[in-house]
Design a protein around this motif. Structure first.
Motif, short mmCIF file in Angstrom:
data_model
loop_
_atom_site.label_atom_id
_atom_site.label_comp_id
_atom_site.label_asym_id
_atom_site.label_seq_id
_atom_site.Cartn_x
_atom_site.Cartn_y
_atom_site.Cartn_z
N GLY A 103 0.81 -1.22 0.00
CA GLY A 103 0.00 0.00 0.00
C GLY A 103 0.84 1.26 0.00
O GLY A 103 2.06 1.24 0.21
N CYS A 104 0.17 2.40 -0.25
CA CYS A 104 0.90 3.66 -0.33
C CYS A 104 1.22 4.20 1.05
O CYS A 104 0.61 3.82 2.05
N ARG A 105 2.19 5.07 1.10
CA ARG A 105 2.66 5.67 2.34
C ARG A 105 1.61 6.65 2.88
O ARG A 105 0.69 7.05 2.17
N PRO A 106 1.75 7.08 4.15
CA PRO A 106 0.80 8.07 4.69
C PRO A 106 0.69 9.30 3.81
O PRO A 106 1.66 9.76 3.20
N VAL A 107 -0.52 9.83 3.75
CA VAL A 107 -0.82 10.97 2.90
C VAL A 107 -0.23 12.25 3.48
O VAL A 107 -0.30 12.49 4.70
N VAL A 108 0.37 13.06 2.62
CA VAL A 108 0.93 14.35 3.03
C VAL A 108 -0.02 15.44 2.54
O VAL A 108 -0.31 15.54 1.34
N LEU A 109 -0.51 16.26 3.46
CA LEU A 109 -1.39 17.38 3.09
C LEU A 109 -0.65 18.69 3.29
O LEU A 109 0.16 18.83 4.21
N PRO A 110 -0.92 19.67 2.44
CA PRO A 110 -0.27 20.98 2.61
C PRO A 110 -0.86 21.72 3.80
O PRO A 110 -1.91 21.35 4.34
N ASP A 111 -0.18 22.77 4.22
CA ASP A 111 -0.73 23.65 5.25
C ASP A 111 -2.01 24.30 4.73
O ASP A 111 -2.14 24.58 3.53
N VAL A 112 -2.95 24.55 5.63
CA VAL A 112 -4.23 25.09 5.21
C VAL A 112 -4.08 26.50 4.64
O VAL A 112 -4.50 26.79 3.54
N GLY A 113 -3.49 27.39 5.40
CA GLY A 113 -3.36 28.76 4.93
C GLY A 113 -4.73 29.43 4.83
O GLY A 113 -5.72 29.01 5.43
N GLU A 114 -4.78 30.46 4.04
CA GLU A 114 -6.02 31.23 3.86
C GLU A 114 -6.90 30.52 2.84
O GLU A 114 -6.46 30.18 1.74
N ILE A 115 -8.18 30.30 3.20
CA ILE A 115 -9.11 29.60 2.31
C ILE A 115 -9.99 30.61 1.59
O ILE A 115 -10.60 31.48 2.22
N ASP A 116 -10.03 30.51 0.28
CA ASP A 116 -10.93 31.35 -0.51
C ASP A 116 -12.19 30.55 -0.78
O ASP A 116 -12.31 29.85 -1.79
N GLY A 117 -13.15 30.62 0.13
CA GLY A 117 -14.36 29.84 0.01
C GLY A 117 -14.74 29.21 1.33
O GLY A 117 -14.19 29.55 2.38
N LEU A 118 -15.68 28.29 1.29
CA LEU A 118 -16.12 27.58 2.48
C LEU A 118 -15.28 26.33 2.68
O LEU A 118 -14.76 25.75 1.72
N PRO A 119 -15.13 25.85 3.92
CA PRO A 119 -14.34 24.65 4.18
C PRO A 119 -15.12 23.40 3.78
O PRO A 119 -15.59 22.62 4.62
N ARG A 578 -5.56 23.81 -0.66
CA ARG A 578 -5.84 24.37 0.67
C ARG A 578 -7.19 23.88 1.18
O ARG A 578 -7.36 23.59 2.37
N LEU A 579 -8.16 23.79 0.29
CA LEU A 579 -9.48 23.30 0.69
C LEU A 579 -9.41 21.85 1.18
O LEU A 579 -10.02 21.48 2.18
N VAL A 580 -8.67 21.02 0.44
CA VAL A 580 -8.52 19.63 0.84
C VAL A 580 -7.88 19.53 2.21
O VAL A 580 -8.29 18.73 3.06
N ALA A 581 -6.87 20.35 2.44
CA ALA A 581 -6.22 20.34 3.76
C ALA A 581 -7.18 20.82 4.85
O ALA A 581 -7.11 20.35 6.00
N ALA A 582 -8.08 21.73 4.49
CA ALA A 582 -9.01 22.27 5.48
C ALA A 582 -10.06 21.26 5.91
O ALA A 582 -10.63 21.38 7.00
N ILE A 583 -10.32 20.23 5.08
CA ILE A 583 -11.31 19.23 5.48
C ILE A 583 -10.62 17.87 5.67
O ILE A 583 -11.13 16.84 5.25
N ARG A 584 -9.49 17.90 6.36
CA ARG A 584 -8.76 16.65 6.61
C ARG A 584 -9.56 15.68 7.47
O ARG A 584 -9.24 14.50 7.55
N TRP A 585 -10.65 16.18 8.08
CA TRP A 585 -11.53 15.29 8.83
C TRP A 585 -12.10 14.18 7.94
O TRP A 585 -12.41 13.09 8.43
N LEU A 586 -12.19 14.46 6.64
CA LEU A 586 -12.71 13.45 5.72
C LEU A 586 -11.77 12.24 5.65
O LEU A 586 -12.22 11.09 5.61
N LEU A 587 -10.47 12.49 5.64
CA LEU A 587 -9.50 11.40 5.63
C LEU A 587 -9.55 10.63 6.94
O LEU A 587 -9.49 9.40 6.96
N THR A 588 -9.68 11.34 8.03
CA THR A 588 -9.76 10.69 9.34
C THR A 588 -10.98 9.79 9.43
O THR A 588 -10.92 8.70 10.02
#
Length: 596
Positions: A103-119, A578-588
């Motif tokens: 299987g693939c290694r643990p997923v690396v997500l970027p820092d969230v930073g400023e989000i242009d839109g809703l999370p 950035r949006l993907v990083a902001a909803i990392r709860w989905l991966l969890t």
């Protein structure tokens, strides 16, 4: 037993240190394509990527080196290309060798930073913030769609409205799956015209609740496409029914609404049909002592099949989440399972030497034989009756060049029908089979190759799935076909995410990082806009031997599929990351390991 393997250039160096003396042992393993022994043993058999290598006599505790390589121009890309499921065939029975890190290694997500839109992913069409937060009142009461959202939240351990708080529902004449949300300090109002709209309004609310206090504002949303799909290959790897139910949950959280269930291929037919029970009974298990060897397996023996009760449970779960299920039976090629169980579907006088891309000979049924039509029409009718969506996918991809040209029966049929070559005969066959599907009251679907043939291909109002790229989909649309775009370069989620040899997955369509899932336009030619039904992600399972390996391959890249299927405008790659990083709860929620 000690067993190690490493990629060294175009070759794979393996070291076996036995814990006992071995005489006449045969090393068996599966690869992603046909393989050969370069040194340390002699290839003595196999099927496709499954390889058998006779070893010399070995002594306990003495390391033995074996060098193997891929054939036919294939090269190992990463760890997934190492020998899978190695074992020794001995007079005393099979001996499993240690399985490496899969299987693939643990997923690396970027820092969230400023989000242009809703999370949230996908983003809504419009959002106008009003300031302040909402503590909603009791709402309108019970609703099936919102109850499905609440149950989904509970299954995935997500925050939902507490008891005593609810949503006010208003029926409004909106497009299918569209909705409006109005959030004030004390009230949530959801307006929609159908079940899908209410469900997706609830899904949006669910996303917003994961980010903390619910902000006030108004939101208007509708999907760009009616077809928002995800495909899963359960033929190469058997996923337990619960994993499919979990996938449907993930799809619903991303507003995907078409599950393409690929349960039949060269390696297995996994649906428990009544018309030909021997088909699934003889192919549901693969491995030592079975009809088919341990192709794409990490075990000496592995597999399973889906009962009609499993199908009913999956359909019910999908229905609650506004998802339709598209079954696929896969013809004329990718039919090794069919032809091994039913050799009468091939012309015994066929002397053709064609080989499939997976290294199989004889992987296509013959359309010139009445037995072929008897079997295919019975399977199509029974599968049609099981799935209420009203669509049946017939397959029709990767037919080897020159198929049927060595068959006297096929040659006679071609002369009788005025056909010239493999493509013409395939088009004739698919047109006839599609007509049967239509007569059963269903709409046929197929991969892009079904448009081939001098007669215009499959016809019959079929939907074609453009997978090698967007070009075939554009051409099919110009011919009058409706098309679902699923280009491998952007939505084939079994592709490795990088060129790192420590990564995992296929590489034939290039490497597919998260950013590339949104770096394309589903409608590259505006003249065919009305023919593009939607977008679909795809996952093939040659590299999957454990259900848990699925999730870090899908997530977070399936979020890009969802964004392209739903959003009206393309989202810049940096904003999407950035949006993907902001909803990392989905991966969890799907136990995807994150890099620390």
């Amino acid at each position: 037993m000690d067993w190690t393997c490493a990629i060294e250039g175009d070759r794979i160096l393996c070291t076996l240190t036995p814990d006992r003396d071995l005489h006449g042992a045969v090393l068996c393993f599966s690869g992603m394509a046909p393989m050969r022994a370069v040194a340390g043993g002699t290839r003595v058999g196999g099927l496709g990527g499954f390889t058998e290598v006779a070893l010399p006599d070995l002594s306990a505790g003495v390391p033995h080196e074996l060098v193997i390589a891929y054939s036919d121009g294939f090269h190992p890309a990463n760890r997934a290309w190492l020998p899978m499921g190695p074992y020794l065939r001995t007079d005393a029975g099979p001996i499993a060798l240690p399985v490496g890190d899969l299987g693939c290694r643990p997923v690396v997500l970027p820092d969230v930073g400023e989000i242009d839109g809703l999370p949230m992913v996908p983003q809504p069409n419009t959002w106008q913030a009003r300031g302040g937060t909402c503590t909603p009142d009791a709402g309108s009461g019970a609703d099936a769609a919102l109850s499905a959202v609440a149950a989904l939240a509970a299954r995935r351990g997500l925050v939902w409205l507490p008891e005593g708080q609810g949503v006010h529902l208003e029926h409004t004449d909106l497009a299918p799956d569209a909705y409006e949300l109005e959030i004030t300090p004390s009230r949530i109002t959801l307006r929609a015209g159908d079940y899908g709209g209410r469900l997706y309004g609830g899904i949006t609310l669910l996303h917003l609740l994961q980010a903390g206090p619910l902000g006030c504002g108004t939101l208007s949303d509708a999907p760009r496409f009616g077809w928002r799909g995800q495909h899963l290959d359960t033929a190469r790897h058997f996923y337990v029914p619960q994993t499919i139910l979990d996938l449907l949950d993930l799809m619903a959280l991303l507003k995907l609404n078409r599950f393409h269930w690929h349960f039949a291929d060269d390696e297995a037919f996994r649906l428990q049909i009544d018309c030909y029970p021997e088909l699934w009974q003889k192919t549901e298990m693969r491995g030592e002592g079975h009809l088919l060897p341990a192709l794409f397996s990490a075990e000496i023996e592995a597999g399973g099949s889906y009962s009609k009760a499993d199908v009913a449970a999956i359909l019910a779960h999908a229905r609650a989440l506004n998802i339709e299920v598209l079954p696929e039976i896969e013809v004329p090629a990718h039919a090794v399972a069919l032809t091994r169980v039913m050799p009468q579907l091939r012309d015994p006088a066929d002397n053709g030497a064609e080989v499939s891309v997976q290294g199989y000979r004889g992987d296509a049924v013959n359309p010139a034989l009445p037995e072929t039509w008897e079997v295919l029409e019975a399977i199509a009718q029974e599968v049609d009756a099981l799935f209420p969506f009203g669509h049946l996918h017939l397959g029709c991809d990767e037919l080897p060049e020159g198929t049927w040209m060595g068959s006297p029966r096929a040659r006679a049929l071609m002369e009788e029908e005025g056909l010239d070559g493999t493509d013409d005969l395939q088009g004739w066959m698919m047109h006839r089979l599609a007509a049967t599907v239509v007569a059963n009251g269903q709409r046929p679907c197929a991969w892009e190759e079904a448009a081939k043939g001098s007669n215009g291909g499959i016809g019959n109002g079929a939907i074609l799935f453009s997978w090698t790229g967007q070009g075939p989909g554009i051409e099919a649309a110009k011919q009058g076909y409706d098309v679902v775009m699923c280009p491998a370069q952007h939505v084939y989620l079994d592709m490795a995410q990088s060129d790192d040899p420590d990564d995992w997955g296929a590489r034939w369509a290039g490497f597919l990082p998260l950013s590339e899932t949104v770096n394309w336009d589903p409608i590259p030619d505006s003249s065919i806009a009305d023919r593009i039904l939607g977008v679909q992600g795809t996952f093939w399972s040659e590299f999957t031997s454990r259900d848990a390996q699925l999730w870090p391959m899908l997530l977070p890249r399936i979020e890009g599929v969802a964004a392209m299927a739903w959003q009206q405008t393309q989202i810049p790659q940096a904003d999407f990351l950035r949006l993907v990083a902001a909803i990392r709860w989905l991966l969890t929620a799907f136990d995807v390991p994150l890099a620390t």
